[in-house]
Design an enzyme around this catalytic site. Sequence first.
Site, PDB file in Angstrom:
ATOM      1  N   GLU A 192      20.371  16.211  48.662  1.00 22.48           N
ATOM      2  CA  GLU A 192      19.626  16.059  49.916  1.00 22.48           C
ATOM      3  C   GLU A 192      20.489  15.230  50.859  1.00 22.48           C
ATOM      4  OE1 GLU A 192      15.617  14.660  49.246  1.00 22.48           O
ATOM      5  OE2 GLU A 192      15.007  16.567  48.369  1.00 22.48           O
ATOM      6  N   HIS A 205      10.466  13.512  59.669  1.00 23.17           N
ATOM      7  CA  HIS A 205      11.146  14.559  58.899  1.00 23.17           C
ATOM      8  C   HIS A 205      11.510  15.688  59.851  1.00 23.17           C
ATOM      9  CE1 HIS A 205      12.077  17.486  55.815  1.00 23.17           C
ATOM     10  NE2 HIS A 205      11.944  16.549  54.889  1.00 23.17           N
ATOM     11  N   ARG A 250      18.532  12.057  58.097  1.00 16.52           N
ATOM     12  CA  ARG A 250      17.285  12.632  58.597  1.00 16.52           C
ATOM     13  C   ARG A 250      16.968  12.261  60.049  1.00 16.52           C
ATOM     14  NH1 ARG A 250      12.556  12.140  54.171  1.00 16.52           N
ATOM     15  NH2 ARG A 250      13.810  13.616  53.011  1.00 16.52           N
ATOM     16  N   HIS A 253       6.726  11.320  58.863  1.00 13.88           N
ATOM     17  CA  HIS A 253       6.774  11.619  57.433  1.00 13.88           C
ATOM     18  C   HIS A 253       6.596  10.392  56.539  1.00 13.88           C
ATOM     19  CE1 HIS A 253       7.890  13.871  53.881  1.00 13.88           C
ATOM     20  NE2 HIS A 253       8.932  13.098  53.658  1.00 13.88           N
ATOM     21  N   ARG A 269      15.062   5.426  55.233  1.00 10.64           N
ATOM     22  CA  ARG A 269      14.974   5.675  53.786  1.00 10.64           C
ATOM     23  C   ARG A 269      15.869   6.840  53.370  1.00 10.64           C
ATOM     24  NH1 ARG A 269      11.627   9.229  50.777  1.00 10.64           N
ATOM     25  NH2 ARG A 269      10.911   9.952  52.793  1.00 10.64           N
TER      26      ARG A 269
HETATM   27  C1  SIN Z   1      11.534  16.449  51.231  1.00 12.15           C
HETATM   28  O1  SIN Z   1      11.275  17.127  50.239  1.00 12.15           O
HETATM   29  O2  SIN Z   1      12.232  16.828  52.159  1.00 12.15           O
HETATM   30  C2  SIN Z   1      10.961  15.079  51.325  1.00 12.15           C
HETATM   31  C3  SIN Z   1      11.626  14.178  50.404  1.00 12.15           C
HETATM   32  C4  SIN Z   1      11.446  12.779  50.843  1.00 12.15           C
HETATM   33  O3  SIN Z   1      10.838  12.523  51.872  1.00 12.15           O
HETATM   34  O4  SIN Z   1      11.994  11.901  50.189  1.00 12.15           O
END
Ligand code: SIN
Length: 500
Positions: free
Chosen positions: A118, A233, A279, A340, A375
């Site tokens: 990620e 998000h 993000r 988010h 975060r």
């Molecule tokens: C996501 O699945 O994109 C969210 C994961 C997160 O917010 O840590």
Amino acid sequence: MPIEIERVDFLVIGGGVAGLRAAIELAPHGDVLVATKDVPTESTTRHAQGGIAVALSDEDEVGIHYEDTIKAGAGLSDEAAVRVLVEEGPERIQELIDWGAEFDRDGADASKLSFTLEAAHSRKRVLHAHGDSTGRELVRVLLKKVQGLPSVRRYPSAVVVDLIMHEGRCVGAYVIQHGVLRAVLASATVLATGGAGQVYAVTTNPIGATADGIAVAARAGAVTHHMEFVQFHPTSLQHPWAPHFLLSEAMRGEGALLINVCGERFMERYHPKGELAPRDIVSRAISAELHRTEAQHVFLDLTHMDPAFVQKRFPNIYSTCLGFDFDISREPVPVSPAMHYIMGGVRTDKDGATNLDGLLAAGECTNTGIHGANRLASNSLLEGLVYGARAGATAAGQAMHSGLNKVEPLAPVRTIPAHDEIRGALRRLMWERVGIIRCEKSLTEAREELSRWEFILEAHYQTRRELELKNMIQVGILITDAALARRESVGAHFRTDSEA
Ligand code: SIN
């Protein structure tokens, strides 16, 4: 309103990953009540998709997870708190696996855990379950464990009204359950109420994420910290009929692309890491593209990927989007950013202790200092596990009954006229004025509007919707005041009039 008194050794408020993990730790030390606003299976945790970050793969190290977390936090993380997270994380995950957690696995004999990438992770380190239902799997396993512990009692439909303070110590909480006001008296209370997404009009969070824990703690005198840091998000489903359903960052980790309404990829113009930029940068880039193209959405495009892979890897997202007539494996899906996660919350130390004796806290309602100004993706479920266990262990050491046998009545109890309209106006105000991009003018306007509703904080209420509104206003004020006070842009807090 008459009050029924109930006594327990330990009260846990919230039934997500942090609350359940705290309850498991407390179980050998006395009777534990886990109070949840909804049914025990519902919480913000249940909706978590992408996964849980942990340095367990062969190519990873705890030290690299530490560095990625610190870097994402933009210089404002508490280094010691991060060290605890990354070092204790592997043990907490192994424990979950021993309790039956079914994380996805790779290889012909499925012998190896499967890790995905990620944004802002320099290694593939995000574990996932049933493709994109990681939170649901965690809740399943933790609830199963709790059900086997006779000292833990679940207490559903219990809406927290306020904490009960006695001689400077938290001795429990007032809750309303099925219209009855109860004072639950406890040696120690652990707050684990999750997030604040509903304070914003556009959010990936479930309907119950109304910042209750942060609000009741602040009213009792708990210190809150870093409330200006709200994470947006980049990719939630954007469609007139649909809720802002999350389209996990793991999709971009697997190769999904962002394109604007003109059909152009744009992320490379904003950051060298493209779709896997941090993000906050992706959310701001999408906002800029929406403005530039005068559109309501950009697209998340997975159509270059094998449809069978997409359907298998993201079964929940695939079927949910299909319900809104989008086949994500065959057509680009419209997305836009949404609130988010809140990095700020009730300030706790590394043991989950707040500044109030008898009050512990864990999970999204806290500020442990791990996340700093931003975060790192998928660190929050891990935080809930590690710090839920820690808060439980600390609470277990506070078995000291107050001896209280009566509590103060709650007065006055009122009703809020036009509360639904105020709720909608508050949420729009926060989205438009205290959102992804802020400045002195927008924040000052928001603060003035919020002042008009401060009278709501002066009374008590009997219904969930009014209690939630009171909490949302309280936390809206905390976020706005903190955002006004921080004059520079850092991490997720972006001001167009930044002084730095
Ligand atoms: C996501 O699945 O994109 C969210 C994961 C997160 O917010 O840590």
